[in-house]
Write a protein that holds these residues in place. Structure first.
Motif, PDB file in Angstrom:
ATOM      1  N   ASP A  83      -8.933 148.758 -36.268  1.00 28.83           N
ATOM      2  CA  ASP A  83     -10.210 148.673 -36.973  1.00 28.83           C
ATOM      3  C   ASP A  83     -11.311 149.105 -36.012  1.00 28.83           C
ATOM      4  N   GLN A  84     -12.087 150.127 -36.401  1.00 28.86           N
ATOM      5  CA  GLN A  84     -13.069 150.668 -35.464  1.00 28.86           C
ATOM      6  C   GLN A  84     -14.372 149.904 -35.454  1.00 28.86           C
ATOM      7  N   ARG A  85     -14.489 148.859 -36.273  1.00 26.85           N
ATOM      8  CA  ARG A  85     -15.754 148.132 -36.292  1.00 26.85           C
ATOM      9  C   ARG A  85     -16.006 147.410 -34.970  1.00 26.85           C
ATOM     10  N   GLY A  86     -14.889 147.068 -34.263  1.00 30.89           N
ATOM     11  CA  GLY A  86     -15.064 146.476 -32.934  1.00 30.89           C
ATOM     12  C   GLY A  86     -15.774 147.408 -31.983  1.00 30.89           C
ATOM     13  N   HIS A  87     -15.516 148.727 -32.122  1.00 32.99           N
ATOM     14  CA  HIS A  87     -16.210 149.693 -31.274  1.00 32.99           C
ATOM     15  C   HIS A  87     -17.702 149.667 -31.560  1.00 32.99           C
ATOM     16  N   SER A 136      -9.880 145.686 -31.275  1.00 29.56           N
ATOM     17  CA  SER A 136     -10.067 146.663 -32.346  1.00 29.56           C
ATOM     18  C   SER A 136      -8.960 147.713 -32.301  1.00 29.56           C
TER      19      SER A 136
END
Lengths: 99, 187
Positions: A54-58, A49
């Motif tokens: 992309d912060q969706r991995g967090h 991420s």
């Protein structure tokens, strides 16, 4: 640091966790090894991420953390209740559900 | 996306290698220790070091959560289980089916070796290359993750809270002593 270093650390961590799950016979150690595998997955998610911006991995790593908490609660409760019945938590010798 | 690739500074390199050595060394100690308490301490060290790795990836919220939830809450749960079970084993490695297990470990090791080879070959790609500054200013802090959690991921967030509730109830039911398990209807 370049992202592939993080992915290599994550791969090595997952391999160590898999080895622990396969080789240990104490149920507590198997649960700890599963936690190692989950941590390796989270590390890969966070590294990718960052690489993708992309912060969706967090967010998914956050869900993995909540899942690990649930898994540890249920798994340890099962281990404790198996220990109450059999007085042992040796996975090589626990092979029946009926006591 | 145009990600700036810059050489890491010496401090970044030192931090990464110390933390990675902590993660892998702690994991190795965890799966080889005979006493469960020693393995747990090593596991806590592993999780703290991986929280440091998250921080170097500018995932600050997750780094704090890793210490609070993993190294704090989950490990306390494990310590209580170790205290209750307290079972020292003579032969930590399972001997029955050792050949099959070893073959499995070797096969998985080969799979990971090939994957690592692939990762190293693709190291110059956009995803795996270094990003010196974070892509956006508030990347990975509490506000950004919280905004994402309560907008795009609202349904999974509520679902995972339901899962945690079910896990708590299930844990209480499973870990109760057997003699009190059946007279719940008498209350």
């Amino acid at each position: 640091m370049p992202g592939h270093f993080y992915i290599l650390v994550s791969l090595a961590l997952f391999f160590i966790g898999t080895t622990g799950v396969l080789m240990r016979r104490n149920a507590l150690f198997v649960l700890m090894s599963v936690e190692l595998q989950l941590a390796a997955g989270s590390l890969a998610l966070v590294a990718f991420s960052r690489g993708l911006g992309d912060q969706r991995g967090h967010v998914v790593a956050f869900f993995v953390m909540a899942l690990a908490a649930a898994e540890a609660a249920i798994g340890l409760a099962i281990v404790v209740s198996i220990y109450r019945v059999n007085r042992k938590i040796d996975l090589a010798t626990i092979d029946e559900l009926r006591n | 996306m145009n990600l700036a690739t810059a050489a890491p500074t010496v401090l970044e390199k030192i931090a990464f290698f110390v933390l990675a050595a902590g993660v892998l060394g702690g994991a190795l100690v965890t799966i080889t220790r005979k006493s469960a308490v020693g393995a747990l301490i090593a596991l806590i060290a592993t999780f703290c070091a991986s929280a440091g790795l998250y921080a170097t990836l500018s995932a600050h919220f997750l780094a704090v959560l890793q210490v609070l939830v993993y190294a704090g809450a989950i490990m306390v749960l494990f310590i209580f289980a170790v205290m209750i079970v307290s079972h020292d084993e003579e032969h930590p490695i399972a001997l029955r089916g050792l050949f099959v297990r070893t073959a499995g470990v070797l096969a998985i090791g080969y799979l990971f070796y090939r994957t690592a080879w692939l990762v190293v070959r693709e190291r110059t790609s956009d995803v795996l290359a270094a990003t010196a500054p974070p892509p956006i200013p508030d990347f990975g802090n509490v506000a950004a993750i919280g905004r994402l959690l309560f907008s795009d991921f609202l349904f999974p967030f509520e679902a995972i809270s339901l899962l945690l509730l079910a896990a708590v109830v299930g844990g209480v039911v499973l870990a109760r002593p057997p003699q009190t398990r059946n007279d719940g209807g008498a209350v």
